[in-house]
Scaffold this motif. Structure first.
Motif, mmCIF file in Angstrom:
data_model
loop_
_atom_site.group_PDB
_atom_site.id
_atom_site.type_symbol
_atom_site.label_atom_id
_atom_site.label_comp_id
_atom_site.label_asym_id
_atom_site.label_seq_id
_atom_site.Cartn_x
_atom_site.Cartn_y
_atom_site.Cartn_z
ATOM 1 N N GLY A 170 0.811 -1.229 0.000
ATOM 2 C CA GLY A 170 0.000 0.000 0.000
ATOM 3 C C GLY A 170 0.840 1.273 0.000
ATOM 4 O O GLY A 170 0.341 2.352 0.330
ATOM 5 N N THR A 171 2.097 1.157 -0.396
ATOM 6 C CA THR A 171 3.016 2.307 -0.414
ATOM 7 C C THR A 171 2.447 3.489 -1.199
ATOM 8 O O THR A 171 2.425 4.626 -0.709
ATOM 9 C CB THR A 171 4.353 1.894 -1.070
ATOM 10 N N THR A 172 1.993 3.224 -2.412
ATOM 11 C CA THR A 172 1.503 4.282 -3.304
ATOM 12 C C THR A 172 0.341 5.025 -2.642
ATOM 13 O O THR A 172 0.297 6.258 -2.630
ATOM 14 C CB THR A 172 1.026 3.639 -4.637
ATOM 15 N N TRP A 173 -0.574 4.281 -2.086
ATOM 16 C CA TRP A 173 -1.760 4.840 -1.431
ATOM 17 C C TRP A 173 -1.357 5.695 -0.224
ATOM 18 O O TRP A 173 -1.782 6.839 -0.072
ATOM 19 C CB TRP A 173 -2.664 3.683 -1.002
ATOM 20 N N VAL A 215 0.337 -11.938 -4.059
ATOM 21 C CA VAL A 215 -0.339 -11.873 -5.365
ATOM 22 C C VAL A 215 -0.049 -10.531 -6.059
ATOM 23 O O VAL A 215 0.207 -10.474 -7.263
ATOM 24 C CB VAL A 215 -1.865 -12.126 -5.195
ATOM 25 N N SER A 216 -0.045 -9.459 -5.281
ATOM 26 C CA SER A 216 0.233 -8.142 -5.855
ATOM 27 C C SER A 216 1.675 -8.085 -6.376
ATOM 28 O O SER A 216 1.937 -7.574 -7.474
ATOM 29 C CB SER A 216 -0.005 -7.060 -4.803
ATOM 30 N N ASN A 217 2.619 -8.632 -5.602
ATOM 31 C CA ASN A 217 4.017 -8.681 -6.057
ATOM 32 C C ASN A 217 4.136 -9.477 -7.354
ATOM 33 O O ASN A 217 4.831 -9.090 -8.276
ATOM 34 C CB ASN A 217 4.908 -9.335 -4.987
#
Ligand SMILES: Nc1ncnc2c1ncn2[C@@H]1O[C@H](COP(=O)(O)OS(=O)(=O)O)[C@@H](OP(=O)(O)O)[C@H]1O
Length: 317
Positions: free
Chosen positions: A81-84, A172-174
Motif C-alpha cells: 500500500g506504499t503508493t496509497w 499476489v500483488s508482487n
C-alpha cells in the motif's frame, strides 16, 4: 536523476563509499543467490533478499543519510500500500499548502510526491533539493528492513509509519507487478513459482514476516515514534485511520477542518478510483533511476482486499 556520479559530499566517508562502490560486484560473489522475480537473481544480504541495486541503495543510505527529528518515514514491505499511503501522508501533511481542487497529486504520481530514501539518496543534488523543498518536515518512504535502516533514523527520534497488508494479497500483488516488469529474456513466472519463493522468504526485501516483526517490535517499544497501520483497516474505515495518522504525525484535524470535511476530501483524493482515473497515473512514468523506470499504472492494479482468492488454491493459501 544522475546516478552515475558516485561522489557524495553529504557523506563524511567519501573515500570509503568509492571503495564500496568498486567492491560492489566482488561482494555479490560472496552472497547466496536465488532465482529472482524481475532480474535473474536475488541476493541474500544480512538475512534479507535484494536486487544488487537495492543493496547499493541500502549501503549508501546507511553511510550518508542523516535523519532529522522532524522527518517522517513511511515504511512498507513492497506491495503493501506504499503508493496509497504516500498519497495520503502527502495530502495530510501539505493540506495547508494545496487547494484540493488544484492539488499536486492531480498532476504528479504519488511516487513523485514522496520519494524512496534508497533511490533519492543515490544523487546528492536531488536529495538536497528535495530536503529543502519539503521543509520544515521531510517525507520519505522506504522498503528497507528495520535492522538495515541507517542508525540516525532511530537516534533522531523521527516518526515512522509502518503499513502492513495481508500476506497473501502482498504475494499476489508482487507477482502481478513483477510479471509486468520482469526482464524479457527470463523464463515465464507462474504463480506457483512466486508462491514457492515467497513461502521460503525469497522475494524483494523478504522474508516478509521478518520485515514485519522487525518493525512490530520497535513499535511496541516506541509507540510514540512508530505507528503500525494496516491496508485493510484503511480500506474499512479510512476516516478513523486517517484521523489517527494525522494525530500521530502531530497534524491533527482542526475543528473547522472537520466541519469542512477536509478528511473526507483527502480520502476521496487518494482513493484507488480517483488516483487510477488520473492521466498522470495512466500514462506517466516513474524514474527510480536512469536505468529503472516503471509506468505509474502498474502501481494501481486492482486495490482490493482478498484478491488472493482469485489466484491461490486453498492449499497454497
Ligand atoms: N489508492 C489506493 N487504494 C488502494 N489500493 C491501492 C491504491 N493505490 C495503489 N493500491 C494498491 O497497492 C498495491 C501496490 O502496492 P505498493 O503501492 O506498496 O507498491 S510499491 O511497493 O510501491 O511498488 C496494488 O495492489 P493490487 O491491486 O492488489 O496489486 C495497488 O493496486
Amino acid at each position: 536523476m544522475d546516478l552515475s556520479r558516485s561522489h557524495c559530499s553529504l557523506c563524511e566517508h567519501d573515500d570509503e563509499y568509492k571503495k564500496d562502490d568498486q567492491s560492489d560486484s566482488d561482494m555479490l560473489l560472496t552472497l547466496s543467490k536465488e532465482k529472482g522475480w524481475i532480474t535473474e537473481y536475488l541476493y541474500q544480504y544480512k538475512s534479507f533478499w535484494f536486487t544488487p541495486s537495492a543493496i547499493k541503495g541500502i549501503k549508501r543510505a546507511q553511510q550518508c543519510f542523516k535523519a532529522q527529528p522532524t522527518d517522517i518515514l513511511l515504511v512498507t514491505f513492497p506491495k503493501s500500500g506504499t503508493t496509497w499511503f504516500k498519497a495520503l501522508i502527502f495530502s495530510l501533511m501539505n493540506r495547508d499548502r494545496f487547494d484540493l481542487a488544484s492539488h499536486h497529486l492531480l498532476t504528479n504520481g504519488p511516487h513523485d510526491c514522496i520519494p524512496f530514501l534508497e533511490a533519492i539518496i543515490q544523487d546528492e543534488t536531488s536529495y538536497q533539493d528535495y530536503r529543502i523543498s519539503c521543509l520544515p518536515c521531510c517525507l520519505l518512504a522506504t522498503h528497507v528492513p528495520y535492522s538495515l535502516l541507517p542508525t540516525s533514523v532511530m537516534s533522531s527520534g523521527c516518526k515512522i509509519v509502518y503499513v502492513f497488508r495481508e500476506t497473501k494479497d502482498v504475494l499476489v500483488s508482487n507477482w502481478h507487478y513483477m510479471k509486468k516488469i520482469r526482464l524479457k529474456e527470463l523464463p515465464s513466472f507462474p504463480i506457483e513459482d512466486a508462491h514457492d519463493l515467497f513461502r521460503k522468504g525469497i522475494s524483494h526485501f523478504g522474508p516478509f514476516w521478518d520485515h514485519v516483526s522487525g518493525y512490530w517490535k520497535v513499535c511496541l517499544e516506541n509507540p510514540d515514534k512508530v505507528l503500525f497501520l494496516t491496508y485493510e483497516d484503511m480500506k474499512k474505515d479510512p476516516i478513523v485511520c486517517l484521523t489517527k495518522l494525522a494525530k500521530f504525525l502531530d497534524k491533527p484535524f482542526r475543528l473547522e477542518e472537520e466541519r469542512e470535511e477536509v478528511v473526507h476530501e483527502i480520502v476521496r483524493l487518494c482513493s484507488f478510483e480517483n488516483l487510477s482515473s488520473l492521466d498522470v497515473n495512466q500514462t506517466g512514468v516513474q524514474y527510480f533511476s536512469p536505468q529503472f523506470a516503471v509506468e505509474n499504472r502498474h502501481f494501481l492494479r486492482k486495490g482490493q482486499v482478498g484478491d488472493w482468492r482469485n489466484h491461490l488454491t486453498v492449499e497454497m493459501a
